[in-house]
Every structure is written in C-alpha cells, then in structure tokens.
Motif scaffolding. Structure first.
Motif, mmCIF file in Angstrom:
data_model
loop_
_atom_site.group_PDB
_atom_site.id
_atom_site.type_symbol
_atom_site.label_atom_id
_atom_site.label_comp_id
_atom_site.label_asym_id
_atom_site.label_seq_id
_atom_site.Cartn_x
_atom_site.Cartn_y
_atom_site.Cartn_z
ATOM 1 N N UNK A 3 0.851 -1.183 0.000
ATOM 2 C CA UNK A 3 0.000 0.000 0.000
ATOM 3 C C UNK A 3 0.884 1.230 0.000
ATOM 4 N N UNK A 4 0.323 2.313 -0.432
ATOM 5 C CA UNK A 4 1.045 3.578 -0.409
ATOM 6 C C UNK A 4 0.031 4.701 -0.204
ATOM 7 N N UNK A 5 0.396 5.657 0.630
ATOM 8 C CA UNK A 5 -0.441 6.835 0.796
ATOM 9 C C UNK A 5 -0.394 7.611 -0.506
ATOM 10 N N UNK A 6 -1.526 8.000 -1.001
ATOM 11 C CA UNK A 6 -1.575 8.658 -2.290
ATOM 12 C C UNK A 6 -1.136 10.105 -2.223
ATOM 13 N N UNK A 7 -0.431 10.498 -3.258
ATOM 14 C CA UNK A 7 -0.039 11.884 -3.450
ATOM 15 C C UNK A 7 -0.901 12.443 -4.569
ATOM 16 N N UNK A 8 -0.640 13.671 -4.957
ATOM 17 C CA UNK A 8 -1.458 14.327 -5.982
ATOM 18 C C UNK A 8 -1.445 13.563 -7.298
ATOM 19 N N UNK A 9 -0.264 13.059 -7.701
ATOM 20 C CA UNK A 9 -0.201 12.346 -8.975
ATOM 21 C C UNK A 9 -0.990 11.032 -8.931
ATOM 22 N N UNK A 10 -1.084 10.414 -7.751
ATOM 23 C CA UNK A 10 -1.886 9.197 -7.617
ATOM 24 C C UNK A 10 -3.365 9.508 -7.769
ATOM 25 N N UNK A 11 -3.779 10.628 -7.193
ATOM 26 C CA UNK A 11 -5.177 11.022 -7.312
ATOM 27 C C UNK A 11 -5.524 11.305 -8.773
ATOM 28 N N UNK A 13 -4.098 9.877 -11.457
ATOM 29 C CA UNK A 13 -4.169 8.586 -12.157
ATOM 30 C C UNK A 13 -5.455 7.839 -11.820
ATOM 31 N N UNK A 14 -5.803 7.790 -10.542
ATOM 32 C CA UNK A 14 -7.039 7.113 -10.147
ATOM 33 C C UNK A 14 -8.264 7.885 -10.616
ATOM 34 N N UNK A 15 -8.170 9.217 -10.632
ATOM 35 C CA UNK A 15 -9.261 10.028 -11.155
ATOM 36 C C UNK A 15 -9.487 9.768 -12.642
ATOM 37 N N UNK A 16 -8.403 9.572 -13.382
ATOM 38 C CA UNK A 16 -8.541 9.220 -14.807
ATOM 39 C C UNK A 16 -9.225 7.874 -14.969
ATOM 40 N N UNK A 17 -8.900 6.916 -14.112
ATOM 41 C CA UNK A 17 -9.574 5.616 -14.172
ATOM 42 C C UNK A 17 -11.053 5.749 -13.827
ATOM 43 N N UNK A 18 -11.388 6.606 -12.877
ATOM 44 C CA UNK A 18 -12.803 6.849 -12.568
ATOM 45 C C UNK A 18 -13.494 7.408 -13.805
ATOM 46 N N UNK A 19 -12.868 8.392 -14.438
ATOM 47 C CA UNK A 19 -13.431 8.986 -15.651
ATOM 48 C C UNK A 19 -13.610 7.939 -16.749
ATOM 49 N N UNK A 50 -14.757 -0.587 -12.915
ATOM 50 C CA UNK A 50 -13.547 0.242 -13.021
ATOM 51 C C UNK A 50 -13.691 1.503 -12.182
ATOM 52 N N UNK A 51 -14.829 2.167 -12.292
ATOM 53 C CA UNK A 51 -15.040 3.418 -11.550
ATOM 54 C C UNK A 51 -15.036 3.185 -10.041
ATOM 55 N N UNK A 52 -15.707 2.149 -9.578
ATOM 56 C CA UNK A 52 -15.777 1.879 -8.139
ATOM 57 C C UNK A 52 -14.403 1.503 -7.584
ATOM 58 N N UNK A 53 -13.692 0.641 -8.291
ATOM 59 C CA UNK A 53 -12.363 0.236 -7.824
ATOM 60 C C UNK A 53 -11.430 1.443 -7.774
ATOM 61 N N UNK A 57 -9.427 3.498 -4.571
ATOM 62 C CA UNK A 57 -7.985 3.739 -4.565
ATOM 63 C C UNK A 57 -7.628 5.224 -4.495
ATOM 64 N N UNK A 58 -8.606 6.106 -4.425
ATOM 65 C CA UNK A 58 -8.300 7.539 -4.420
ATOM 66 C C UNK A 58 -7.522 7.977 -3.180
ATOM 67 N N UNK A 59 -7.847 7.443 -2.016
ATOM 68 C CA UNK A 59 -7.169 7.893 -0.805
ATOM 69 C C UNK A 59 -5.915 7.076 -0.500
ATOM 70 N N UNK A 60 -5.963 5.777 -0.748
ATOM 71 C CA UNK A 60 -4.825 4.903 -0.475
ATOM 72 C C UNK A 60 -4.846 3.779 -1.501
ATOM 73 N N UNK A 61 -3.722 3.550 -2.141
ATOM 74 C CA UNK A 61 -3.635 2.508 -3.172
ATOM 75 C C UNK A 61 -3.128 1.207 -2.578
#
Length: 122
Positions: A3-11, A13-19, A50-53, A57-61
């Motif tokens: 696991x890793x605490x998410x930083x801005x770039x993680x948000x 990437x995960x935001x793009x997957x939500x989209x 995909x969106x739910x997963x 992962x937005x807060x912690x991957x």
C-alpha cells in the motif's frame, strides 16, 4: 500486500480511471446501443467496476485494487472478440481504447507501488 499513501499524482491517475469507467458505463447511450446487447451489458458492468475500484484507490492505493483494475481493463479490451461484437467498429474502438488505457494506468500504478521508496508492506 503493498500500500502507499496517495499523493497528488496518484489522485490524478485514479481520477482518470474513474473517468474512464464512467465513460465506458455511458458508452451504450452515446453509441446508441440497445441495453439488451452483450456490448451494452459488458460496458455497464465493467464501467461500473472500473469506476468503483478506482474510487476506492483515491485515498490509499493497495496492490489488489490495481491488479483488479488491470484484469478488468484487459477483459474490456478483449471483450469485442470474446463476446462477438468486433464488427461494431465504434463500440469495439471504445472498448479497446478504454480497456488499454485502464491497463496502462493500472500498470503504471503497480510499477510505482512496487518501485517507489515510499511503498511499504502492510
């Protein structure tokens, strides 16, 4: 499990997957598909997954989230041939482009999760 605490770039990437998940979920409407087709059902189910997963992962991957999205992305890209709607060019294109984009984003997240100095075992 990593696991890793998410930083801005993680948000991002995960935001793009939500989209991408939302775009796939909405694809049957903007491509004017009947909801009874296998392409529409696949888009609804996989887009929502995909969106739910990715939202989880937005807060912690966690690695399992990224592996799961990677698998769903591979399925979405292969679905036109597996489910027999490859002759529908726009529908096939949407599935392949979205599926491979999800695979690329999830693969990058997994690479970062295992190669990042901030990654730690839980």
């Amino acid at each position: 499990m990593r696991t890793i605490e998410n930083r801005a770039e993680d948000a991002v990437l995960n935001g793009l997957n939500v989209f991408l998940g939302i775009a796939l979920f909405l694809a049957p409407w903007y491509l004017e598909l009947s909801s009874e087709t296998s392409a529409a059902r696949n888009a609804f189910i996989c887009g929502a997954a995909i969106a739910v997963i990715a939202m989880l992962a937005l807060s912690k991957s966690y690695d399992w989230e990224e592996y799961l999205n990677l698998a769903v992305g591979l399925w979405v890209a292969a679905a036109p041939w597996a489910l027999g709607f490859a002759e529908m060019k726009y529908v096939m294109g949407a599935h392949v482009v979205i599926g491979m984009s999800v695979v690329a984003l999830s693969g990058f997240e997994l690479w970062r999760l295992y190669r990042s100095p901030e990654a730690r075992s839980v």
